[in-house]
Design an enzyme around this catalytic site. Structure first.
Site, mmCIF file in Angstrom:
data_model
loop_
_atom_site.group_PDB
_atom_site.id
_atom_site.type_symbol
_atom_site.label_atom_id
_atom_site.label_comp_id
_atom_site.label_asym_id
_atom_site.label_seq_id
_atom_site.Cartn_x
_atom_site.Cartn_y
_atom_site.Cartn_z
ATOM 1 C CE LYS C 30 -4.079 2.101 1.821
ATOM 2 N NZ LYS C 30 -4.519 2.315 0.423
ATOM 3 N N GLY C 57 -7.771 6.895 1.326
ATOM 4 C CA GLY C 57 -7.004 8.104 1.608
ATOM 5 C C GLY C 57 -5.615 7.817 2.151
ATOM 6 C CG ASN C 112 -0.488 6.549 -5.668
ATOM 7 O OD1 ASN C 112 -0.987 7.103 -6.653
ATOM 8 N ND2 ASN C 112 -1.211 6.136 -4.644
ATOM 9 C CB CYS C 115 -3.881 8.746 -4.501
ATOM 10 S SG CYS C 115 -5.180 8.208 -3.366
ATOM 11 N N GLY C 222 -9.781 -3.752 -13.297
ATOM 12 C CA GLY C 222 -10.915 -4.631 -13.546
ATOM 13 C C GLY C 222 -10.584 -6.031 -13.989
ATOM 14 N N GLY C 243 -6.433 -6.142 -8.613
ATOM 15 C CA GLY C 243 -6.858 -5.248 -7.551
ATOM 16 C C GLY C 243 -8.152 -5.711 -6.915
ATOM 17 C CB THR C 244 -11.607 -4.504 -7.497
ATOM 18 O OG1 THR C 244 -11.233 -3.114 -7.417
ATOM 19 C CG2 THR C 244 -12.998 -4.668 -6.921
HETATM 20 C C1 LIG Z 1 -9.443 -0.180 -1.662
HETATM 21 C C2 LIG Z 1 -8.422 0.298 -2.642
HETATM 22 C C3 LIG Z 1 -7.270 0.911 -2.186
HETATM 23 C C4 LIG Z 1 -6.308 1.365 -3.065
HETATM 24 N N1 LIG Z 1 -5.183 1.945 -2.585
HETATM 25 C C5 LIG Z 1 -4.210 2.327 -3.446
HETATM 26 C C6 LIG Z 1 -2.982 2.858 -2.973
HETATM 27 O O1 LIG Z 1 -2.750 2.969 -1.774
HETATM 28 N N2 LIG Z 1 -2.046 3.228 -3.883
HETATM 29 C C7 LIG Z 1 -2.239 3.096 -5.224
HETATM 30 O O2 LIG Z 1 -1.354 3.428 -6.012
HETATM 31 N N3 LIG Z 1 -3.397 2.590 -5.715
HETATM 32 C C8 LIG Z 1 -4.387 2.203 -4.847
HETATM 33 N N4 LIG Z 1 -5.541 1.661 -5.353
HETATM 34 C C9 LIG Z 1 -5.718 1.529 -6.809
HETATM 35 C C10 LIG Z 1 -5.342 0.115 -7.278
HETATM 36 O O3 LIG Z 1 -3.989 -0.143 -7.045
HETATM 37 C C11 LIG Z 1 -5.640 -0.064 -8.766
HETATM 38 O O4 LIG Z 1 -4.879 0.872 -9.494
HETATM 39 C C12 LIG Z 1 -7.098 0.131 -9.132
HETATM 40 O O5 LIG Z 1 -7.933 -0.369 -8.115
HETATM 41 C C13 LIG Z 1 -7.486 -0.503 -10.475
HETATM 42 O O6 LIG Z 1 -7.410 -1.890 -10.450
HETATM 43 P P1 LIG Z 1 -8.675 -2.867 -10.145
HETATM 44 O O7 LIG Z 1 -9.814 -2.385 -10.999
HETATM 45 O O8 LIG Z 1 -8.207 -4.226 -10.498
HETATM 46 O O9 LIG Z 1 -8.971 -2.718 -8.694
HETATM 47 C C14 LIG Z 1 -6.508 1.216 -4.457
HETATM 48 C C15 LIG Z 1 -7.666 0.594 -4.914
HETATM 49 C C16 LIG Z 1 -8.619 0.138 -4.038
HETATM 50 C C17 LIG Z 1 -9.849 -0.515 -4.587
#
Ligand SMILES: Cc1cc2nc3c(=O)[nH]c(=O)nc-3n(C[C@H](O)[C@H](O)[C@H](O)COP(=O)(O)O)c2cc1C
Ligand SMILES: Cc1cc2nc3c(=O)[nH]c(=O)nc-3n(C[C@H](O)[C@H](O)[C@H](O)COP(=O)(O)OP(=O)(O)OC[C@H]3O[C@@H](n4cnc5c(N)ncnc54)[C@H](O)[C@@H]3O)c2cc1C
Ligand SMILES: Cc1cc2nc3c(=O)[nH]c(=O)nc-3n(C[C@H](O)[C@H](O)[C@H](O)COP(=O)(O)OP(=O)(O)OC[C@H]3O[C@@H](n4cnc5c(N)ncnc54)[C@H](O)[C@@H]3O)c2cc1C
Ligand SMILES: Cc1cc2nc3c(=O)[nH]c(=O)nc-3n(C[C@H](O)[C@H](O)[C@H](O)COP(=O)(O)O)c2cc1C
Ligand code: FES
Ligand code: FES
Lengths: 291, 233, 291, 233
Positions: C30, C57, C112, C115, C222, C243-244
């Site tokens: 993270k 956040g 990052n 964000c 996604g 990710g998700t």
């Molecule tokens: C709950 C959550 C927390 C996230 N925290 C971060 C983070 O701390 N730093 C970051 O670069 N991206 C963060 N992301 C973004 C993910 O790394 C990723 O770029 C984004 O969710 C798209 O991928 P996905 O659709 O497979 O989730 C976060 C996403 C989610 C859903």
């Protein structure tokens, strides 16, 4: 307050579906450019799990044919007309806006500043709005893209440049691949992504802009039900446009209007700002035909 | 509002939620039988937009048969939309809009029907309207050819033989539907043929400009200027 | 070619789910900031029809506690470690990167830059990358937002500023309302939108950047199946992050790896560019523990 | 791979696709019975993440009963996820991950169970573990109170009376689950109570930091530090 329902530009042809267009509080034309455009090569349509891609590329007959052939026929429907204007330079926008300024059947001009399917104009959105503002007295709506880090900043800039309202949002660039070949599904490769997947993005944009500007906002993006209309109004939209839903349900305007009329739900705080031409008492409608 | 009329260039289409009466497997295809509701079956070669449950867009499908009180479609599962449609069962219901587009011109002297693969879909209804004219059908495999049972009197070939191999020198008034290479081959052999084309469609009624094909050097909307075109230049 | 699978930053905690992290080709932490952060007020999670919103956040223990407590424990898993670095000014990025430069267990630093849940840094992404580049010899990945009109332009800029790779894409701003009250579901209002709805947007971004830059790309957005992994690779990704999907299926890395191994489908043209630390033959892995 | 173990801070959870054995309506609630598969029922107060078909995220649900070979959940349809779960029928199957989180501490002297609304969900399994201690239940309406049949010996009140009105002056070891205002009221009346809290959860196993609640001035992840917390300050 009656929430005005419009179609999203490029999602309805009033001439092939006049009975649908008649259900709307205003009909928004497909984007018109100075010269005729054939648009992008097919395939132009693809579907994703929660939306669709299009790469139409502003196919349109050009402003001459639009004013002579299309506009008079749309005007017969006696629905307020919003003309969407596009181009590839500030001079394109001013040329088309100047032509439309003489057309009494045109109620509002919507500046498409955000089509993801064509090369963009070199000028900033602010310069494009200013160029249009200089040549027309029609109400001007600026249609913005959600593909920007700070949409509220663009909103403030186009308001300062003379926009009377905002249309939010256009499609965002997307890509899908053909399952068999893993080549892009669309002839052009990328396309504009619309439909249900866009809804949270559109809500965020309307929310951010409503806090940033005083002009009214027409919200759109993935609306399929009265609930989605009320969501957009709750975050600050004064009117709502239906896009992709019209493809699967041409009667969506009437269905959603009935849902809204029957809705006992609080609509949030309905916006104080009124979009143009739904206030006949303050702005007398010019309904003289252009024919 | 069970049923709504949409004026499309003076013609009328309706949209209604129709019950599924049956879904029958024929080879790799599914014959989907819907109730007719207040929809008109239209002219052979016209099509309907069928809601594909779970998918954002409806799918264009030619009417295959028009039994009393029903509308029947022949479906080939090639992707998520057609797979969703092929899994419908009695008890389900889907929204259907139509009839849409320009069907075949039935004012012909010596009709000859030509179909390839799922492109035979509009031919049973067309054959009925024309009094069972001769028909030539081509398929990828014997399993696909099972669906020729919908046109019992047709001549049937299976690859590597092609349906165009059967075309007589003077084929008369050809009315054809099938994959693009087949239509191109038919066109070369039978000038003036009526050909039913396909393109991805989002709306089916002229709203989206998604379905364009080049006709005479310009992009025309296949859904309202077609899908049946005579001798595309 | 074996396609490396990573987690997306913020979507897995290697300490609460070590068996999941061990399945990955690299674990991405993270985002870490100079000072500890409590993050945004709850609710922080909402769902839409085709995705989810988060407004975490950047809750994290700060670089001190990260280096002393967290990093040594992650290093025990013996999985390559990518540390995601965030901040609110160029000096934040350089401070954290400088600290990490001394840590042998850190294989890659992911910046990052995108964000959507915190105030942005005043500097451009290019300046942030340059600031990090000046203080570290670690491979640097720049993580970009899809919320930009021309992502390829940003990609070129960060490549020129010294990025060794790109991570594409971060979430995009979205908003959902509570059905009953029509107030924003999240405590912070807007959040970052992720999940299936983001997939076409991510594909378009990877596609655009792969044509614009020479550095390798980790694609994400996604992904829920091997098919989606192969799509990203087909448009130019060298590795793919999950990710998700990890929230509903913690075993997705193993499932998708099995699907990939069993896949007879052509993978398109697998990218020639290799992401860092999956090429032990050319870049000897430093596996000495930081403890 | 029917069943996978995830280590969560030394404890083990599994994920498996479980068949739906039954779905029974009790007042406005649904009692969803799943096969158990290889999942452990865990400690009362622990929860499982249930796949909600058609929704991107799973939903956290307390285990309600642990009959031999089964796992039973009590569901209130409040939104899209719970509505999707309540419409499951025998023949369906869903992925389930668990058991997760910290359950109730069963090492108590004079237990008193307190539940409100669907918050009674973990109490039947908890009552079984503690040998049917006394229980106080509160509901919004008589229809909601029908579900009290799951705890036949409990005292039941319906609004406007509140469950806290029944709390004795020295309530002993209170173990409570219910809406936040009820838990706050219980906390004021019974210091040291074990309270099962709720928060929107994306993962349930500490991966997302979405479920935080303020504990002692800091945000803690309820899914791994809770959901049962003793006397939240
Ligand atoms: C709950 C959550 C927390 C996230 N925290 C971060 C983070 O701390 N730093 C970051 O670069 N991206 C963060 N992301 C973004 C993910 O790394 C990723 O770029 C984004 O969710 C798209 O991928 P996905 O659709 O497979 O989730 C976060 C996403 C989610 C859903
Ligand atoms: C007027 C008309 C009538 C039709 N009648 C029938 C019919 O009676 N029975 C039948 O089974 N099919 C018919 N089709 C084709 C059918 O609409 C498509 O197969 C279907 O839309 C594909 O959707 P999908 O989600 O299953 O596959 P997708 O994933 O959308 O597509 C799978 C493959 O088919 C291609 N494809 C997608 N849509 C079309 C299309 N409309 N035309 C040609 N190729 C396409 C894609 O490029 C892809 O290669 C007709 C099409 C049109 C335009
Ligand atoms: C550890 C735990 C155990 C739970 N056990 C049960 C149970 O046994 N039976 C049961 O019916 N429900 C239980 N819940 C609550 C259940 O998870 C939520 O009702 C469900 O996730 C809501 O999803 P939805 O899509 O139906 O509604 P949504 O549309 O997500 O929400 C509807 C309303 O509920 C609120 N909400 C959403 N999720 C939660 C949540 N997790 N906690 C509190 N409010 C929420 C929303 O803000 C909204 O106001 C539990 C929650 C947790 C955290
Ligand atoms: C097929 C299609 C064509 C479109 N053409 C235009 C256009 O010409 N001008 C324009 O401003 N927007 C155009 N749009 C964007 C829509 O007006 C609208 O902004 C977008 O689709 C989001 O709304 P929706 O999700 O309800 O469709 C088009 C969208 C689609 C799907
Ligand atoms: S399918 Fe929309 S215009 Fe033809
Ligand atoms: S629900 Fe994801 S950390 Fe608690």
């Amino acid at each position: 307050m009656r929430i005005p329902l419009l179609n999203a530009s490029g999602c309805l042809d009033a001439l092939t579906a006049p009975t649908v267009a008649s259900q709307l509080d205003a009909f928004v034309t497909k984007t018109v450019t100075p010269l005729p455009r054939e648009g992008n090569p097919p395939p132009r349509i693809a579907e994703s799990d929660a939306g669709m891609l299009n790469s139409i590329g502003l196919q349109n007959p050009g402003i001459d044919a639009f004013v002579h052939d299309t506009l008079p026929r749309i005007a017969e429907l006696a629905v307020p007309i919003w003309v969407s204007v596009g181009g590839f330079a500030a001079s394109d926008y001013s040329e088309v806006c100047e032509r439309l300024d003489d057309e009494p059947s045109v109620d509002v001009v919507e500046l498409n500043l955000s089509c993801p399917n064509v090369e963009e104009a070199a000028e900033s959105v602010t310069e494009l709005v200013a160029a249009a503002r200089a040549v027309t007295t029609k109400p001007l709506y600026a249609k913005l893209s959600p593909a920007t880090w700070d949409v509220a900043e663009s909103a403030r800039a186009v308001e300062a440049a003379g926009a009377d309202g905002l249309s939010l949002v256009n499609t965002i660039r997307g890509l899908t691949l053909d399952a068999g070949t893993r080549r892009p599904s669309l002839g052009r490769g990328v396309g504009g992504y619309s439909g249900p997947a866009l809804r949270p993005i559109a809500l965020a944009c309307v929310h951010a802009c409503a806090e940033a500007v005083a002009v009214p906002i027409v919200g759109m993006g993935g609306v399929t039900s009265a609930d989605h209309v009320l969501d957009l109004v709750a975050v600050g939209a004064s009117g709502v446009a239906l896009g992709t839903i019209l493809f699967s349900d041409p009667w969506a305007p009437r269905r959603i209007r009935a849902e809204l009329d029957g809705s006992t739900t609080a609509t949030g705080v309905p916006s104080e700002r009124r979009i143009h031409d739904f206030v006949p008492e303050t702005t007398p409608r010019r309904r003289s035909s252009a024919k | 509002m069970p049923c709504d009329t949409v004026s499309l260039g003076g013609r009328e289409a309706r949209r209604e939620r129709l019950d599924v009466l049956g879904a029958e497997q024929i080879g790799p295809y599914t014959l989907l039988r819907l109730e007719r509701g207040e929809l008109e079956p239209g002219v052979p070669g016209q099509f309907f937009m069928l809601e594909a449950p779970g998918r954002p867009l409806p799918r264009p499908m030619s009417l295959c048969q028009a039994p009393p009180g029903g509308l029947t479609f022949l479906l080939e599962p090639v992707g998520p939309g057609t797979r969703s449609l092929c899994s419908l069962r009695p008890g389900d219901a889907i929204h259907v809009l139509g009839p849409l587009g320009n069907g075949f011109d039935l004012d012909v002297q010596s009709p000859l029907l030509v179909g390839g693969g799922v492109g035979i879909a509009p031919l049973p209804y067309l054959a009925e309207a024309l009094g069972d004219p001769p028909a030539l059908l081509g398929f990828r495999s014997d399993r696909h050819a099972e669906v020729a049972c919908l046109l019992p009197d047709a001549e049937v070939v299976v690859e590597p033989r092609l349906v165009t191999d059967l075309l007589p020198d003077d084929p008369g008034d050809v009315l054809a539907c099938g994959p693009e290479p087949m239509l191109e081959a038919v066109r070369r052999r039978a000038s003036g043929a009526q050909l039913a084309w396909e393109a991805p469609m989002a709306c089916g009624y002229g709203a989206c400009y998604g379905c364009v094909v080049e006709v005479g050097g310009r992009y025309r909307r296949l859904c309202i200027d077609g899908p049946v075109l005579r001798d595309v230049a």
